[in-house]
Write an enzyme that holds these catalytic residues in place. Structure first.
Site, mmCIF file in Angstrom:
data_model
loop_
_atom_site.group_PDB
_atom_site.id
_atom_site.type_symbol
_atom_site.label_atom_id
_atom_site.label_comp_id
_atom_site.label_asym_id
_atom_site.label_seq_id
_atom_site.Cartn_x
_atom_site.Cartn_y
_atom_site.Cartn_z
ATOM 1 N N HIS A 98 0.835 -1.202 0.000
ATOM 2 C CA HIS A 98 0.000 0.000 0.000
ATOM 3 C C HIS A 98 0.865 1.246 0.000
ATOM 4 O O HIS A 98 2.006 1.230 0.459
ATOM 5 C CB HIS A 98 -0.945 0.005 1.205
ATOM 6 C CG HIS A 98 -0.244 -0.066 2.524
ATOM 7 N ND1 HIS A 98 0.245 -1.249 3.046
ATOM 8 C CD2 HIS A 98 0.069 0.896 3.421
ATOM 9 C CE1 HIS A 98 0.815 -1.008 4.215
ATOM 10 N NE2 HIS A 98 0.740 0.283 4.463
ATOM 11 N N HIS A 100 0.762 5.381 1.133
ATOM 12 C CA HIS A 100 0.063 6.420 1.905
ATOM 13 C C HIS A 100 0.106 7.734 1.119
ATOM 14 O O HIS A 100 1.179 8.142 0.657
ATOM 15 C CB HIS A 100 0.775 6.680 3.238
ATOM 16 C CG HIS A 100 0.815 5.518 4.171
ATOM 17 N ND1 HIS A 100 0.017 5.440 5.290
ATOM 18 C CD2 HIS A 100 1.582 4.395 4.182
ATOM 19 C CE1 HIS A 100 0.287 4.315 5.949
ATOM 20 N NE2 HIS A 100 1.236 3.659 5.289
HETATM 21 P P1 5GP Z 1 1.896 0.721 7.376
HETATM 22 O O1 5GP Z 1 2.465 1.033 8.727
HETATM 23 O O2 5GP Z 1 1.762 -0.771 7.162
HETATM 24 O O3 5GP Z 1 2.613 1.407 6.260
HETATM 25 O O4 5GP Z 1 0.449 1.357 7.379
HETATM 26 C C1 5GP Z 1 -0.723 0.649 7.640
HETATM 27 C C2 5GP Z 1 -1.832 1.654 7.806
HETATM 28 O O5 5GP Z 1 -3.050 0.962 7.745
HETATM 29 C C3 5GP Z 1 -1.800 2.427 9.126
HETATM 30 O O6 5GP Z 1 -1.654 3.821 8.872
HETATM 31 C C4 5GP Z 1 -3.132 2.083 9.776
HETATM 32 O O7 5GP Z 1 -3.734 3.179 10.423
HETATM 33 C C5 5GP Z 1 -3.971 1.616 8.605
HETATM 34 N N1 5GP Z 1 -4.978 0.613 8.961
HETATM 35 C C6 5GP Z 1 -4.785 -0.513 9.692
HETATM 36 N N2 5GP Z 1 -5.930 -1.197 9.819
HETATM 37 C C7 5GP Z 1 -6.863 -0.492 9.120
HETATM 38 C C8 5GP Z 1 -8.271 -0.707 8.889
HETATM 39 O O8 5GP Z 1 -8.872 -1.680 9.325
HETATM 40 N N3 5GP Z 1 -8.910 0.224 8.132
HETATM 41 C C9 5GP Z 1 -8.263 1.311 7.613
HETATM 42 N N4 5GP Z 1 -8.999 2.162 6.887
HETATM 43 N N5 5GP Z 1 -6.946 1.543 7.828
HETATM 44 C C10 5GP Z 1 -6.259 0.652 8.579
#
Ligand code: 5GP
Length: 141
Positions: A98, A100
């Site tokens: 993903h 951001h």
């Molecule tokens: P990472 O740290 O893996 O780059 O980012 C994962 C992101 O996914 C985090 O910013 C977190 O807030 C978001 N996230 C985790 N679980 C969920 C969810 O169930 N729904 C949504 N909309 N975002 C999520």
């Protein structure tokens, strides 16, 4: 077990969706760093950048640009950060690729940045040589 994002794709978990096409989905981050913080995912469950075939990477990039334009036009931020974490050591918590999109406003302190380090020309040359050797490009100047 399916990732939390696959469960969102399948409709098992609700999400505030903003865009969808055949290969990608964009929805708001549930714990936003700023207003409009959006995640763009590939629907195929692959963990990191290194796992994506080029066509899928291109599809995600197109969606990132499309959604970034819509965020810019609707929310009028002063800027945007595009952040993409690969691996736990890099802060990745959801192991489903993903990107951001984090809208930014002057002085919002929504994100912290890396601490600038130090290096020598020799060190830089050595590291560049190690990387470029794997790319078949030989020494860098
Ligand atoms: P990472 O740290 O893996 O780059 O980012 C994962 C992101 O996914 C985090 O910013 C977190 O807030 C978001 N996230 C985790 N679980 C969920 C969810 O169930 N729904 C949504 N909309 N975002 C999520």
């Amino acid at each position: 077990m399916a990732s939390i994002f696959t469960r969102i794709i399948n409709g098992e978990i609700p999400a505030a969706k903003v865009y969808e096409d055949e290969q990608t989905l964009a929805f708001l981050d549930v714990a936003p760093a700023s207003r409009g913080h959006t995640l763009v995912i590939c629907k195929q469950e692959l963990p990191t950048l290194l796992d994506l075939p080029p066509e899928l990477l291109a599809a995600v990039s197109r969606t990132v640009q499309t959604v970034a334009r819509a965020i810019t036009e609707s929310l009028k931020p002063d800027g945007l950060n595009i952040v993409q974490n690969n691996g736990t050591a890099a802060g990745q918590r959801v192991h489903h690729y993903h990107v951001h999109i984090i809208p930014r406003w002057e002085g919002d302190h929504a994100m912290s940045y890396w601490r600038p380090g130090e290096s020598t020309p020799d060190e830089l040359r050595e590291v560049a040589a190690a990387i470029s050797a794997r790319l078949g490009e030989g020494d860098s100047a």
